[in-house]
Motif scaffolding. Structure first.
Motif, PDB file in Angstrom:
ATOM      1  N   MET A   1       0.767  -1.421   0.103  1.00  0.00           N
ATOM      2  CA  MET A   1       0.107   0.051   0.075  1.00  0.00           C
ATOM      3  C   MET A   1       0.870   1.296   0.109  1.00  0.00           C
ATOM      4  O   MET A   1       0.508   2.420  -0.401  1.00  0.00           O
ATOM      5  CB  MET A   1      -1.000  -0.001   1.267  1.00  0.00           C
ATOM      6  CG  MET A   1      -0.236   0.275   2.451  1.00  0.00           C
ATOM      7  SD  MET A   1      -1.453   0.434   3.689  1.00  0.00           S
ATOM      8  CE  MET A   1      -2.029  -1.242   4.201  1.00  0.00           C
TER       9      MET A   1
ATOM     10  N   ILE B   1      -4.461   5.678   1.608  1.00  0.00           N
ATOM     11  CA  ILE B   1      -4.135   6.492   0.272  1.00  0.00           C
ATOM     12  C   ILE B   1      -4.748   7.832   0.390  1.00  0.00           C
ATOM     13  O   ILE B   1      -4.122   8.803  -0.009  1.00  0.00           O
ATOM     14  CB  ILE B   1      -4.790   5.579  -0.740  1.00  0.00           C
ATOM     15  CG1 ILE B   1      -3.617   4.213  -0.988  1.00  0.00           C
ATOM     16  CG2 ILE B   1      -5.067   6.052  -2.038  1.00  0.00           C
ATOM     17  CD1 ILE B   1      -4.449   3.152  -2.065  1.00  0.00           C
TER      18      ILE B   1
ATOM     19  N   SER C   1      -0.164   8.619  -4.718  1.00  0.00           N
ATOM     20  CA  SER C   1      -1.327   9.143  -4.694  1.00  0.00           C
ATOM     21  C   SER C   1      -1.065  10.726  -4.328  1.00  0.00           C
ATOM     22  O   SER C   1      -1.960  11.593  -4.584  1.00  0.00           O
ATOM     23  CB  SER C   1      -2.284   8.570  -3.510  1.00  0.00           C
ATOM     24  OG  SER C   1      -1.831   8.815  -2.230  1.00  0.00           O
TER      25      SER C   1
ATOM     26  N   TRP D   1      -5.796   0.153   4.099  1.00  0.00           N
ATOM     27  CA  TRP D   1      -4.986   0.479   2.823  1.00  0.00           C
ATOM     28  C   TRP D   1      -5.539   1.601   2.008  1.00  0.00           C
ATOM     29  O   TRP D   1      -5.080   2.495   1.671  1.00  0.00           O
ATOM     30  CB  TRP D   1      -5.241  -0.939   2.049  1.00  0.00           C
ATOM     31  CG  TRP D   1      -4.315  -0.896   0.783  1.00  0.00           C
ATOM     32  CD1 TRP D   1      -4.212  -0.025  -0.151  1.00  0.00           C
ATOM     33  CD2 TRP D   1      -3.901  -2.208   0.111  1.00  0.00           C
ATOM     34  NE1 TRP D   1      -3.349  -0.302  -1.397  1.00  0.00           N
ATOM     35  CE2 TRP D   1      -3.488  -1.817  -1.114  1.00  0.00           C
ATOM     36  CE3 TRP D   1      -3.954  -3.515   0.408  1.00  0.00           C
ATOM     37  CZ2 TRP D   1      -2.739  -2.905  -2.059  1.00  0.00           C
ATOM     38  CZ3 TRP D   1      -3.475  -4.517  -0.357  1.00  0.00           C
ATOM     39  CH2 TRP D   1      -2.770  -4.181  -1.373  1.00  0.00           C
ATOM     40  N   ALA D   2      -7.076   1.509   1.747  1.00  0.00           N
ATOM     41  CA  ALA D   2      -7.762   2.660   0.820  1.00  0.00           C
ATOM     42  C   ALA D   2      -7.698   4.047   1.856  1.00  0.00           C
ATOM     43  O   ALA D   2      -7.367   5.051   1.305  1.00  0.00           O
ATOM     44  CB  ALA D   2      -9.057   1.985   0.814  1.00  0.00           C
TER      45      ALA D   2
ATOM     46  N   GLY E   1       1.454   2.713  -3.312  1.00  0.00           N
ATOM     47  CA  GLY E   1       0.078   3.229  -3.866  1.00  0.00           C
ATOM     48  C   GLY E   1       0.080   4.755  -3.055  1.00  0.00           C
ATOM     49  O   GLY E   1      -0.406   5.748  -3.831  1.00  0.00           O
ATOM     50  N   PHE E   2      -0.003   4.769  -1.877  1.00  0.00           N
ATOM     51  CA  PHE E   2      -0.178   6.154  -1.300  1.00  0.00           C
ATOM     52  C   PHE E   2       1.060   7.084  -1.458  1.00  0.00           C
ATOM     53  O   PHE E   2       0.634   8.450  -1.502  1.00  0.00           O
ATOM     54  CB  PHE E   2      -0.509   6.044   0.372  1.00  0.00           C
ATOM     55  CG  PHE E   2       0.687   5.587   1.344  1.00  0.00           C
ATOM     56  CD1 PHE E   2       1.902   6.546   1.483  1.00  0.00           C
ATOM     57  CD2 PHE E   2       0.357   4.458   2.156  1.00  0.00           C
ATOM     58  CE1 PHE E   2       2.720   6.048   2.406  1.00  0.00           C
ATOM     59  CE2 PHE E   2       1.440   3.997   3.043  1.00  0.00           C
ATOM     60  CZ  PHE E   2       2.604   4.675   3.102  1.00  0.00           C
TER      61      PHE E   2
END
Lengths: 76, 479
Positions: free
Chosen positions: B79, B246, B86, B242-243, B82-83
């Motif tokens: 993750m 982000i 982002s 995780w979401a 991803g972050f």
């Protein structure tokens, strides 16, 4: 490329990036399951890395299409 | 020569080099204005801008905190790739609209935007103060984390020849000298060199670790054998986290004061967008590499018992250095790359902190921020944070990041919503910010930092946005 087309393409790229972010999290797998490996990594990890790799390319394109004026537009 | 001895000698040489760069930056300055000191005269081109963004984003947190999290959490720490990415995605919401206004109005601090956007409105002053206070808390937290990382890294890599305490004090003093003399110009120049050093060093460390483990497949097998949960699909709570991470890191990082000031400091809009286009690939060459390094630590250290998360990277560097002369030299490169990145981040933080403290609390805008006042305030905060870093050593770097982001994200509506929605009112934005902060602080105090995996700061932001939106509906705007 016209300014309007650039703007539309940029928006489309940003929408695609949002979708890829959604796909990168393994919502579609059962928690605690063992998915086997793909290219040396757990499959769900490979999917996430692939999503982020595509995001990087699309985001670079989106920045390439982005206008950052050095002077404020009328009305701002 | 051991890594410890090489580390001490190299540290001395490095500090002398820093003094030289600071003096050179001082000689290159055009004038004593705040714009020149805090924004390098707004002359940062693509290459330097890219590397200074890179070295600022990838700090002690990423180099020491993230391998520790990968070691603790296993593969779900993917993750982090991803972050970190982002952040560059979320800059689409900020940079294109803020940059032209900032250049036209000569903004130096984030508060300059709030002052301009909500000029003449009821609630402008409290909103600007609220934003400034949150940013100062975040910056002080960030500075504390960098000082802690410097102490840990120095003590570990010099084999204890330089203690944690001495590392914190000496390097903090050097940063203070360096920031005061050289300003952002000195920070940007060293960022360029250390960015390259960091990428090369991390890639070499990963190559050695994977070679030693027998490749990625073998590494995954070893991790699975040692800790099966680390390779399994995370549960629903971890996926929600995780979401949430982000969103938290992406949105909050965009309103980092030093990030906003780099938007101001770019030579042109074209340079800025090219720098962002390059930056978007860096999580793949840095965060992904750091993830694999942290995972490689699981089979190595699991048998030894629990290893303190933030010490994973220094311990690996120590093992690497013992593998041969070449490895010793490469470990030293990673060490100095990491140290330089940490010090540079601390520099940037001090610059932002000084400028905000000197300018954003004033009731009226003065032409020409007081650079001397900013430097004095920054020095005071640096001394306080160094003292704290010596006293409070049991908090993890990732824990500090989360805490900081929970609060900083509450500033987002004053920038991101205000840039895109003309009807947003200052008093509504302030009410949202205040309630969002209360939600985040109460959550942290009650040890409810996450609800179903979602950060309390993200929940606070949702409440914040709702209040700002509802409070601005049905009201005319003067702008």
């Amino acid at each position: 490329m016209t300014a309007q087309l650039r703007r539309r393409l940029r928006v489309a790229l940003l929408v695609a990036i949002a979708v890829l972010y959604g796909l990168s999290v393994p919502w579609y797998r059962a928690g605690g399951s063992d998915t086997g490996t793909l290219w040396g990594l757990p499959t769900w990890v490979t999917v996430a890395v692939a999503c982020y790799g595509i995001v990087a390319v699309l985001n670079a394109l989106a920045w390439w299409l982005t206008e950052i004026p050095d002077h404020p537009e009328d009305g701002d | 020569m051991t890594l410890g001895a090489l580390g001490v000698v190299g540290l001395g040489v490095y500090l002398v080099l820093l003094i030289g760069i600071a003096v050179a930056a001082r000689l290159a300055r055009r004038d004593a204005s705040a714009g020149d000191h805090f924004l390098a005269g707004r002359e940062l081109g693509v290459f330097v801008l890219f590397l200074t963004l890179y070295a600022t984003a990838y700090s002690g947190n990423s180099l020491l905190g993230y391998p520790g999290e990968a070691y603790r959490r296993g593969f779900s720490w993917v993750m982090s790739v991803g972050f970190m990415m982002s952040i560059i995605v979320c800059f689409h919401m900020l940079a294109p609209k803020l940059r032209p206004v900032a250049i036209a109005r000569g903004f130096v601090t984030p508060g300059d935007w709030v002052r301009h956007r909500f000029a003449g409105e009821r609630g402008e002053h409290p909103l600007r103060l609220g934003v400034a206070v949150l940013m100062l808390i975040a910056l002080a937290n960030f500075l504390f984390a960098q000082l802690k990382a410097m102490g840990v890294l120095t003590a570990q890599v010099t084999g204890g020849l330089v203690s944690y305490e001495v590392g914190v004090i000496v390097l903090a003093a050097m940063i203070l000298f360096y920031e005061t003399i050289g300003g952002m110009r000195a920070v940007a120049w060293t960022d360029a060199a250390q960015g390259i050093l960091m990428v090369v060093g991390l890639a070499a460390l990963l190559g050695w670790l994977l070679g030693d483990a027998g490749g990625i497949s073998a590494l995954t097998r070893d991790v699975a054998a040692m800790r099966p949960d680390a390779v399994r699909v995370p549960d629903v709570t971890e996926r929600m986290n995780w979401a949430s991470t982000i969103v938290l890191l992406g949105v909050a990082s965009v309103v980092y004061p030093q990030a906003i000031q780099r938007v101001y400091a770019a030579r042109s809009g074209v340079a800025l967008r090219r720098a962002f286009a390059l930056m978007t690939f860096m999580p793949l060459t840095t965060t992904l590499v750091v993830l694999l390094i942290g995972l490689a630590a699981i089979p190595r250290f699991e048998a030894l018992g629990v290893v303190e998360a933030d010490r994973v990277m220094p311990l690996l560097l120590g093992i690497w250095a013992e593998a041969g002369t070449l490895q010793l030299a490469a470990a030293a490169v990673v060490f100095f790359g990491a140290l330089a990145a940490i010090m540079s981040t601390a520099d940037s933080v001090l610059l932002s902190l000084g400028s905000i403290a000197a300018e954003d609390f004033r009731h009226r805008h003065r032409s020409g921020t007081d650079a001397a006042l900013g430097k004095g305030i920054a020095a005071g905060v640096m001394i306080a944070m160094a003292g704290l870093a010596l006293a409070a050593r049991d908090v993890t770097l990732w824990g500090l990041i989360e805490l900081k982001m929970e609060l900083l994200i509450q500033c987002a509506p004053a920038f991101l919503l205000a840039l895109h929605w003309r009807r947003l009112r200052a008093d509504a934005a302030f009410a949202g910010l205040a309630v969002g902060c209360v939600v985040a602080v109460v959550g942290v105090m009650l040890d409810a930092k996450r609800i179903g995996g979602v950060h309390i700061g993200v929940i606070g932001l949702a409440v914040n946005l709702t209040i700002a939106w509802l409070g601005s509906l049905g009201r005319t705007t003067s702008r």
